[in-house]
Each structure stands twice: as structure tokens, then as C-alpha cells.
Design a protein around this motif. Structure first.
Motif, mmCIF file in Angstrom:
data_model
loop_
_atom_site.group_PDB
_atom_site.id
_atom_site.type_symbol
_atom_site.label_atom_id
_atom_site.label_comp_id
_atom_site.label_asym_id
_atom_site.label_seq_id
_atom_site.Cartn_x
_atom_site.Cartn_y
_atom_site.Cartn_z
ATOM 1 N N ASP A 18 0.819 -1.211 0.000
ATOM 2 C CA ASP A 18 0.000 0.000 0.000
ATOM 3 C C ASP A 18 0.854 1.263 0.000
ATOM 4 N N GLY A 19 2.088 1.145 -0.411
ATOM 5 C CA GLY A 19 3.009 2.287 -0.421
ATOM 6 C C GLY A 19 4.191 2.060 0.480
ATOM 7 N N ASP A 20 3.990 1.233 1.531
ATOM 8 C CA ASP A 20 5.104 0.924 2.432
ATOM 9 C C ASP A 20 6.221 0.210 1.674
ATOM 10 N N ASP A 21 5.818 -0.666 0.732
ATOM 11 C CA ASP A 21 6.823 -1.415 -0.019
ATOM 12 C C ASP A 21 7.689 -0.490 -0.857
ATOM 13 N N VAL A 22 7.074 0.554 -1.421
ATOM 14 C CA VAL A 22 7.827 1.508 -2.239
ATOM 15 C C VAL A 22 8.839 2.261 -1.379
ATOM 16 N N ALA A 23 8.398 2.709 -0.196
ATOM 17 C CA ALA A 23 9.296 3.439 0.703
ATOM 18 C C ALA A 23 10.467 2.571 1.138
ATOM 19 N N ILE A 24 10.206 1.298 1.454
ATOM 20 C CA ILE A 24 11.270 0.403 1.896
ATOM 21 C C ILE A 24 12.258 0.142 0.768
ATOM 22 N N ILE A 25 11.731 -0.115 -0.418
ATOM 23 C CA ILE A 25 12.610 -0.397 -1.562
ATOM 24 C C ILE A 25 13.462 0.826 -1.899
ATOM 25 N N GLU A 26 12.876 2.009 -1.815
ATOM 26 C CA GLU A 26 13.652 3.225 -2.076
ATOM 27 C C GLU A 26 14.771 3.388 -1.053
ATOM 28 N N THR A 27 14.494 3.063 0.208
ATOM 29 C CA THR A 27 15.527 3.142 1.243
ATOM 30 C C THR A 27 16.623 2.107 0.986
ATOM 31 N N ILE A 28 16.218 0.902 0.598
ATOM 32 C CA ILE A 28 17.194 -0.137 0.270
ATOM 33 C C ILE A 28 18.091 0.324 -0.874
ATOM 34 N N GLU A 29 17.500 0.927 -1.899
ATOM 35 C CA GLU A 29 18.281 1.434 -3.027
ATOM 36 C C GLU A 29 19.286 2.484 -2.566
ATOM 37 N N ASP A 30 18.832 3.368 -1.679
ATOM 38 C CA ASP A 30 19.687 4.449 -1.211
ATOM 39 C C ASP A 30 20.832 3.930 -0.342
ATOM 40 N N VAL A 31 20.528 3.006 0.562
ATOM 41 C CA VAL A 31 21.544 2.503 1.489
ATOM 42 C C VAL A 31 22.558 1.609 0.778
ATOM 43 N N VAL A 34 22.049 0.591 -5.000
ATOM 44 C CA VAL A 34 21.679 -0.298 -6.100
ATOM 45 C C VAL A 34 20.391 0.231 -6.726
ATOM 46 N N ALA A 35 20.096 -0.240 -7.930
ATOM 47 C CA ALA A 35 18.863 0.129 -8.620
ATOM 48 C C ALA A 35 17.955 -1.094 -8.692
ATOM 49 N N ILE A 36 16.733 -0.962 -8.184
ATOM 50 C CA ILE A 36 15.769 -2.051 -8.202
ATOM 51 C C ILE A 36 14.629 -1.641 -9.132
ATOM 52 N N THR A 37 14.491 -2.343 -10.228
ATOM 53 C CA THR A 37 13.464 -2.024 -11.210
ATOM 54 C C THR A 37 12.099 -2.510 -10.732
ATOM 55 N N ASP A 38 11.058 -2.061 -11.425
ATOM 56 C CA ASP A 38 9.710 -2.524 -11.089
ATOM 57 C C ASP A 38 9.608 -4.034 -11.272
ATOM 58 N N GLU A 39 10.282 -4.541 -12.290
ATOM 59 C CA GLU A 39 10.274 -5.981 -12.530
ATOM 60 C C GLU A 39 10.968 -6.721 -11.385
ATOM 61 N N ASP A 40 12.068 -6.147 -10.907
ATOM 62 C CA ASP A 40 12.759 -6.733 -9.751
ATOM 63 C C ASP A 40 11.827 -6.776 -8.545
ATOM 64 N N ALA A 41 11.161 -5.657 -8.292
ATOM 65 C CA ALA A 41 10.286 -5.552 -7.121
ATOM 66 C C ALA A 41 9.144 -6.553 -7.188
ATOM 67 N N GLU A 191 25.198 1.834 7.938
ATOM 68 C CA GLU A 191 24.459 2.955 7.362
ATOM 69 C C GLU A 191 24.979 3.314 5.973
ATOM 70 N N ASN A 192 26.247 3.040 5.714
ATOM 71 C CA ASN A 192 26.891 3.433 4.455
ATOM 72 C C ASN A 192 27.414 2.232 3.675
ATOM 73 N N ILE A 193 26.784 1.087 3.833
ATOM 74 C CA ILE A 193 27.292 -0.150 3.252
ATOM 75 C C ILE A 193 27.433 -0.058 1.738
ATOM 76 N N GLY A 194 26.446 0.543 1.061
ATOM 77 C CA GLY A 194 26.513 0.640 -0.392
ATOM 78 C C GLY A 194 27.695 1.463 -0.864
ATOM 79 N N GLN A 195 27.916 2.589 -0.214
ATOM 80 C CA GLN A 195 29.035 3.458 -0.577
ATOM 81 C C GLN A 195 30.370 2.761 -0.342
ATOM 82 N N LEU A 196 30.522 2.106 0.813
ATOM 83 C CA LEU A 196 31.789 1.457 1.145
ATOM 84 C C LEU A 196 32.060 0.268 0.220
#
Length: 235
Positions: A18-31, A34-41, A191-196
Motif C-alpha cells: 500500500d506504499g510501504d513497499d515503495v518506501a522500503i525499496i527506495e531506502t534499500i536502493e539508497d543505502v 543499487v537500482a531495483i526495477t519494477d520488474e525486480d520488485a 548505514e553506508n554499506i553501499g558506498q563502502l
């Protein structure tokens, strides 16, 4: 830790799309950077699916990367804190008395190149202003019922927003981190795993799982320690 009976184990973390999934996936992408496509989701159903997807997006953990994520964070933070004296792993990290918590956080972030939002939080006054905005918005339709009154309500709400934005801009925040430099390094590496990782850090599946479940827990309130691979992520 008390183990749950199989029949009483939770089947889902409570994300229903209901929108929570979008917020979580966006946070995962940011942290994780990585890029998660709609097909991936759409392919994600369980926590194991999400974990496998994130791992597939990261550089191969079997390659020549040898830098420990926590060690990378420690080196940067230790260097960033040199202006305040020698920093030891077992030394507690606190904002210097001569500096505001927000200013110290910004200094560490700028010097280390890491994001450290967990060091401070908004002051009570700013939180109260935030609640006043919510109350104004909720009470508006009840107190104002004609066109003129609605306009007044919108004006008051807009004024609250302006005040809140100003308050957050000058808020020096409150220091909430409790721990040593070693603790700070571990939390900063998560917190910075993706960057490191993108800079040569070596990751493990357990690292990805720990960070992913923390993100989901922060969003849903579902305890990270109760998450298992087979539990449904998105219903």
C-alpha cells in the motif's frame, strides 16, 4: 532467546503493497546504492527473495576486494576526529562541550564522507511543532466548514509549516548516540554499506541481511531478530 513455536511464528512482516513497499525499496536502493526495477520488485515475495536480489546487485563478494567495511569506516572516523584529540576504539564518542551536536555531526560527516543520521535527533521543541501541524490538519475539517473558514485553516496550516521548517533549519538537535568509536564504526558501516562496497569494501551475506532487516524493521516495526528468510516480505 526464547524460540517461537512453528505454529506461532509470524508469516509476514506486514508489508501489503500500500506504499510501504515503495518506501522500503527506495531506502534499500539508497543505502545499498543499487537500482531495483519494477520488474525486480515484482519478483520479491519473501525476505530471502529480497536478500538474494540485493546480493545480486552488489559487486561479487568473491572478487579481490579485501577491505573490511567496519575498518574502512573506523579509519575515516578516526581521521575525522583528530581535531579533537587522539581517538581510541574503546573511547566513548560524544559531542565536544564547545560544539553543538548538529555541528559536530556535520563536521564528522563532511570529514569522513559518511552519513551519520543516528548521532542526533530533533529537539523536543521541533517535535512539538511537528505534532501541532498534524493536530491543525486533523482539526481543520472539524472547526472550519465554510469556504472562508477553510481558507483561514489553510493559512494557519501553511504558517505552521513555515515555522516548522525554520525551526528545523536552526535546530542544533540532541545527541543520542551512546557508544564507543568501535560501536560508531560498526553502525556507520551499516548505514553506508553501499558506498563502502562501491569503494572496494568486502561484504558478506550476513552484512546484507543485517542491514536489510534493520531497514524493514524501522519501517514496519517488525522485530529484526524475528525475521527469517521464508517470511513473506510483500503480500
Amino acid at each position: 532467546m526464547q524460540m517461537l513455536d512453528r505454529d506461532t511464528q509470524p508469516k509476514s512482516v506486514g508489508v501489503v503493497g500500500d506504499g510501504d513497499d515503495v518506501a522500503i525499496i527506495e531506502t534499500i536502493e539508497d543505502v545499498f546504492k543499487v537500482a531495483i526495477t519494477d520488474e525486480d520488485a515484482e519478483s520479491i515475495r519473501t525476505l530471502e527473495d529480497a536478500h538474494s536480489l540485493i546480493c545480486s546487485k552488489l559487486p561479487n563478494e568473491e572478487n579481490e576486494q579485501t577491505k573490511c567495511l567496519t575498518a574502512m569506516a573506523y579509519y575515516r572516523l578516526n581521521r575525522a576526529m583528530q581535531d579533537h584529540g587522539k581517538a581510541w576504539p574503546s573511547e566513548r564518542v560524544e559531542a565536544p562541550e564547545a560544539m553543538r551536536p548538529r555541528a559536530f555531526q556535520q563536521q564528522l560527516e563532511e570529514a569522513s564522507g559518511l552519513q551519520l543520521p543516528f548521532l542526533t535527533t530533533s529537539s523536543a521543541r521541533v517535535n512539538m511543532l511537528g505534532w501541532s501541524i498534524l493536530v491543525t490538519w486533523a482539526a481543520g475539517p472539524i472547526l472550519f466548514f465554510d469556504l472562508y473558514a477553510i481558507a483561514v485553516g489553510i493559512l494557519v496550516f501553511a504558517l505552521n509549516i513555515a515555522i516548522w521548517r525554520y525551526a528545523t533549519s536552526i535546530d542544533q538537535r540532541v545527541w543520542i548516540f551512546r557508544g564507543t568509536l568501535a560501536d560508531l564504526s560498526r553502525q556507520a558501516s551499516e548505514e553506508n554499506i553501499g558506498q563502502l562496497v562501491s569503494e572496494g569494501g568486502k561484504w558478506k551475506g550476513a552484512d546484507v541481511w543485517a542491514v536489510m532487516t534493520k531497514i524493514i524493521s524501522d519501517e514496519t516495526g517488525f522485530p529484526a531478530e524475528q525475521m527469517r528468510p521464508a517470511i513473506t516480505f510483500i503480500d
